[in-house]
Design a protein around this motif. Structure first.
Motif, PDB file in Angstrom:
ATOM      1  N   ASN A   1       0.760  -1.492   0.076  1.00  0.00           N
ATOM      2  CA  ASN A   1       0.061   0.128   0.001  1.00  0.00           C
ATOM      3  C   ASN A   1       1.338   1.133  -0.191  1.00  0.00           C
ATOM      4  OD1 ASN A   1      -1.999  -1.361   0.161  1.00  0.00           O
ATOM      5  ND2 ASN A   1      -2.771  -2.090   2.439  1.00  0.00           N
TER       6      ASN A   1
ATOM      7  N   PHE B   1       1.805   4.626  -1.168  1.00  0.00           N
ATOM      8  CA  PHE B   1       1.640   6.000  -1.645  1.00  0.00           C
ATOM      9  C   PHE B   1       2.671   7.031  -0.930  1.00  0.00           C
ATOM     10  CE2 PHE B   1      -1.198   9.926  -0.846  1.00  0.00           C
ATOM     11  CZ  PHE B   1      -2.070   9.521  -1.834  1.00  0.00           C
TER      12      PHE B   1
ATOM     13  N   ILE C   1       3.106  11.190  -2.008  1.00  0.00           N
ATOM     14  CA  ILE C   1       1.936  12.588  -2.940  1.00  0.00           C
ATOM     15  C   ILE C   1       3.343  14.114  -2.860  1.00  0.00           C
ATOM     16  CG2 ILE C   1       1.346  13.663  -0.935  1.00  0.00           C
ATOM     17  CD1 ILE C   1      -0.908  14.935  -2.095  1.00  0.00           C
TER      18      ILE C   1
ATOM     19  N   TRP D   1       3.669   3.497   3.616  1.00  0.00           N
ATOM     20  CA  TRP D   1       3.265   2.055   2.897  1.00  0.00           C
ATOM     21  C   TRP D   1       2.757   2.043   4.468  1.00  0.00           C
ATOM     22  CZ3 TRP D   1       7.867   5.006   3.196  1.00  0.00           C
ATOM     23  CH2 TRP D   1       9.246   4.988   4.160  1.00  0.00           C
TER      24      TRP D   1
ATOM     25  N   SER E   1       7.090   5.395   6.941  1.00  0.00           N
ATOM     26  CA  SER E   1       6.744   6.617   5.873  1.00  0.00           C
ATOM     27  C   SER E   1       8.485   7.433   6.098  1.00  0.00           C
ATOM     28  CB  SER E   1       6.291   7.673   6.846  1.00  0.00           C
ATOM     29  OG  SER E   1       6.134   7.967   8.095  1.00  0.00           O
TER      30      SER E   1
ATOM     31  N   VAL F   1       6.063   2.659  -7.664  1.00  0.00           N
ATOM     32  CA  VAL F   1       5.420   3.716  -7.818  1.00  0.00           C
ATOM     33  C   VAL F   1       5.982   5.033  -8.204  1.00  0.00           C
ATOM     34  CG1 VAL F   1       3.814   2.668  -5.846  1.00  0.00           C
ATOM     35  CG2 VAL F   1       5.447   4.410  -5.129  1.00  0.00           C
TER      36      VAL F   1
ATOM     37  N   VAL G   1       5.412   9.307  -8.719  1.00  0.00           N
ATOM     38  CA  VAL G   1       5.092   9.969  -7.935  1.00  0.00           C
ATOM     39  C   VAL G   1       6.070  11.274  -8.797  1.00  0.00           C
ATOM     40  CG1 VAL G   1       4.883  11.416  -5.680  1.00  0.00           C
ATOM     41  CG2 VAL G   1       5.067   8.629  -5.728  1.00  0.00           C
TER      42      VAL G   1
END
Length: 117
Positions: free
Chosen positions: A21, A23, A25, A35, A72, A103, A105
Motif C-alpha cells: 500500500n 502511496f 504525494i 506505506w 513513512s 510506484v 510520484v
C-alpha cells in the motif's frame, strides 16, 4: 494425560515480502511517502527499518537510497515537475527483504511568477 506446554522460539529471517500500500504525494521539491509493513506472517521477525530507493525520470539516472525507521518518509531536494520512480523494502536484524513494486510520484512545477503588464 497431556504434557506441559513448550514455548518454541525461532530465529529471525529476512522479510519474505515487501511493504504494501505504498502511496506518495509531491509538491515542488518534496515527496511524502507512506506505506504499510509486509503482512505479519511475511515479516519473519521485527521490522527495524525501511530502505527507500528512488530516481527521477529525466534527471541524470542516479539512484538514491534513504532509510526510514517508520512506515513513512519525506524525500526532499527533488526537482520540480519531475516523475520519480520509488520502491521500498523492509529489514529485520537478518537483513533486507524484497523491494516493493515501483510506484511513480510526480513533483509539481512552481506557478509562473506574475509578469507586470
Amino acid at each position: 494425560p497431556f504434557s506441559s506446554a513448550v514455548l518454541v522460539v525461532t530465529e529471525e529471517d529476512i522479510p519474505s515480502a515487501a511493504p504494501i500500500n505504498i502511496f506518495g504525494i509531491g509538491n515542488q521539491n518534496i515527496i511524502v511517502l507512506l506505506w504499510a509493513p509486509p503482512l505479519l506472517l511475511e515479516q519473519n521477525g521485527v521490522i527495524i527499518k525501511y530502505e527507500i530507493s528512488y530516481f527521477g525520470a529525466t534527471v541524470d539516472g542516479t539512484k538514491y537510497h534513504v532509510l526510514s525507521y517508520a512506515a513513512s518518509a519525506i524525500i526532499s531536494g527533488l526537482h520540480e515537475g519531475e516523475t520519480y520512480f520509488i520502491k521500498v523494502r523492509a529489514y529485520t536484524s537478518e537483513g533486507p527483504g524484497p523491494y516493493s513494486n515501483i510506484v511513480t510520484v510526480n513533483t509539481i512545477e512552481s506557478p509562473p511568477s506574475a509578469t507586470p503588464t
